[in-house]
Design a protein around this motif. Structure first.
Motif, PDB file in Angstrom:
ATOM      1  N   GLY A 116     -24.652  58.889 -28.733  1.00  0.00           N
ATOM      2  CA  GLY A 116     -24.734  59.954 -27.737  1.00  0.00           C
ATOM      3  C   GLY A 116     -25.825  60.969 -28.018  1.00  0.00           C
ATOM      4  N   LYS A 117     -26.167  61.173 -29.285  1.00  0.00           N
ATOM      5  CA  LYS A 117     -27.158  62.182 -29.654  1.00  0.00           C
ATOM      6  C   LYS A 117     -28.582  61.648 -29.647  1.00  0.00           C
ATOM      7  N   SER A 118     -28.752  60.428 -30.110  1.00  0.00           N
ATOM      8  CA  SER A 118     -30.098  59.933 -30.374  1.00  0.00           C
ATOM      9  C   SER A 118     -30.511  58.859 -29.378  1.00  0.00           C
ATOM     10  N   GLU A 119     -31.392  59.230 -28.491  1.00  0.00           N
ATOM     11  CA  GLU A 119     -31.932  58.238 -27.548  1.00  0.00           C
ATOM     12  C   GLU A 119     -32.780  57.212 -28.305  1.00  0.00           C
ATOM     13  N   ARG A 120     -33.424  57.668 -29.340  1.00  0.00           N
ATOM     14  CA  ARG A 120     -34.360  56.828 -30.097  1.00  0.00           C
ATOM     15  C   ARG A 120     -33.660  55.771 -30.949  1.00  0.00           C
ATOM     16  N   SER A 170     -12.583  49.787 -29.305  1.00  0.00           N
ATOM     17  CA  SER A 170     -13.610  50.623 -29.932  1.00  0.00           C
ATOM     18  C   SER A 170     -15.004  50.174 -29.533  1.00  0.00           C
ATOM     19  N   LEU A 171     -15.196  48.872 -29.476  1.00  0.00           N
ATOM     20  CA  LEU A 171     -16.492  48.366 -29.036  1.00  0.00           C
ATOM     21  C   LEU A 171     -16.741  48.740 -27.571  1.00  0.00           C
ATOM     22  N   GLY A 172     -15.719  48.669 -26.760  1.00  0.00           N
ATOM     23  CA  GLY A 172     -15.855  49.092 -25.369  1.00  0.00           C
ATOM     24  C   GLY A 172     -16.269  50.551 -25.270  1.00  0.00           C
ATOM     25  N   TYR A 173     -15.697  51.385 -26.134  1.00  0.00           N
ATOM     26  CA  TYR A 173     -16.045  52.806 -26.154  1.00  0.00           C
ATOM     27  C   TYR A 173     -17.525  52.991 -26.482  1.00  0.00           C
ATOM     28  N   TYR A 228     -23.131  54.038 -24.973  1.00  0.00           N
ATOM     29  CA  TYR A 228     -24.503  53.516 -24.984  1.00  0.00           C
ATOM     30  C   TYR A 228     -25.067  53.410 -23.565  1.00  0.00           C
ATOM     31  N   SER A 229     -24.278  52.934 -22.640  1.00  0.00           N
ATOM     32  CA  SER A 229     -24.756  52.729 -21.266  1.00  0.00           C
ATOM     33  C   SER A 229     -24.724  54.011 -20.433  1.00  0.00           C
ATOM     34  N   GLY A 230     -24.180  55.078 -20.980  1.00  0.00           N
ATOM     35  CA  GLY A 230     -24.134  56.348 -20.264  1.00  0.00           C
ATOM     36  C   GLY A 230     -22.937  56.499 -19.336  1.00  0.00           C
ATOM     37  N   LYS A 231     -22.007  55.551 -19.363  1.00  0.00           N
ATOM     38  CA  LYS A 231     -20.814  55.638 -18.511  1.00  0.00           C
ATOM     39  C   LYS A 231     -19.815  56.659 -19.046  1.00  0.00           C
ATOM     40  N   LEU A 232     -19.965  57.004 -20.319  1.00  0.00           N
ATOM     41  CA  LEU A 232     -19.012  57.881 -20.982  1.00  0.00           C
ATOM     42  C   LEU A 232     -19.770  58.788 -21.943  1.00  0.00           C
TER      43      LEU A 232
END
Length: 155
Positions: free
Chosen positions: A66-70, A126-129, A134-138
């Motif tokens: 969530g913090k690091s786009e890179r 947990s992987l779903g989370y 990662y995909s920005g859905k959450l």
């Protein structure tokens, strides 16, 4: 301990509920987490460390994603490796070792690890989370106790 057992219904659940309702609002999530971990650890206390490490790992990976786009792909990869590694170790290691022994004629000792209750379920949850973060859905959950309660209540 089973949800329908006498110890759960008459001792454990009432004790957790009493402590929960007597605890100030800020501490309620901690009470739920401790109660959940005690319930999980009732059957195999040694696996509480595994549960705690898994909760912490996926929590930190979710924050990092969530913090690091890179570096978010790196943290997603770490999450997937940890999750698949846990499943591979606990569910399939002895299967692969016995198959390898049968194919090669060797007699490597089996690990005979106790299978954690709900390992597939909590691993995939947990992987779903982390995939959703990662995909920005959450949004990544910043409150550890809230995340840990969601994790432990899924198990």
């Amino acid at each position: 301990m089973v949800f329908s057992s006498i110890p759960f219904l008459y001792y454990f659940l009432p004790a957790v509920l009493i402590v929960y309702f007597l605890t100030p609002r800020k501490g309620k999530n901690a009470v739920l987490l401790i109660g959940s971990l005690l319930f999980y650890g009732w059957g195999e206390p040694k696996l509480l460390l595994l549960m705690a490490a898994t909760i912490l790992t996926f929590y930190l990976c979710g924050l990092a994603i969530g913090k690091s786009e890179r570096h978010k792909k790196l943290w997603l990869t770490v999450s997937v490796c940890v999750g698949v590694g846990l499943l591979g170790l606990f569910k399939y290691a002895d299967f692969f070792l016995s198959s390898f022994n049968a194919l090669t004629g060797l007699s490597l000792p089996l690990l005979k690890l106790a299978l954690p209750v709900g390992i597939s379920f909590f691993t995939f949850q947990s992987l779903g989370y982390v995939f959703d973060v990662y995909s920005g859905k959450l949004e990544a959950e910043r409150n550890f106790f809230r995340y840990a309660n969601n994790f432990s209540l899924r198990c």
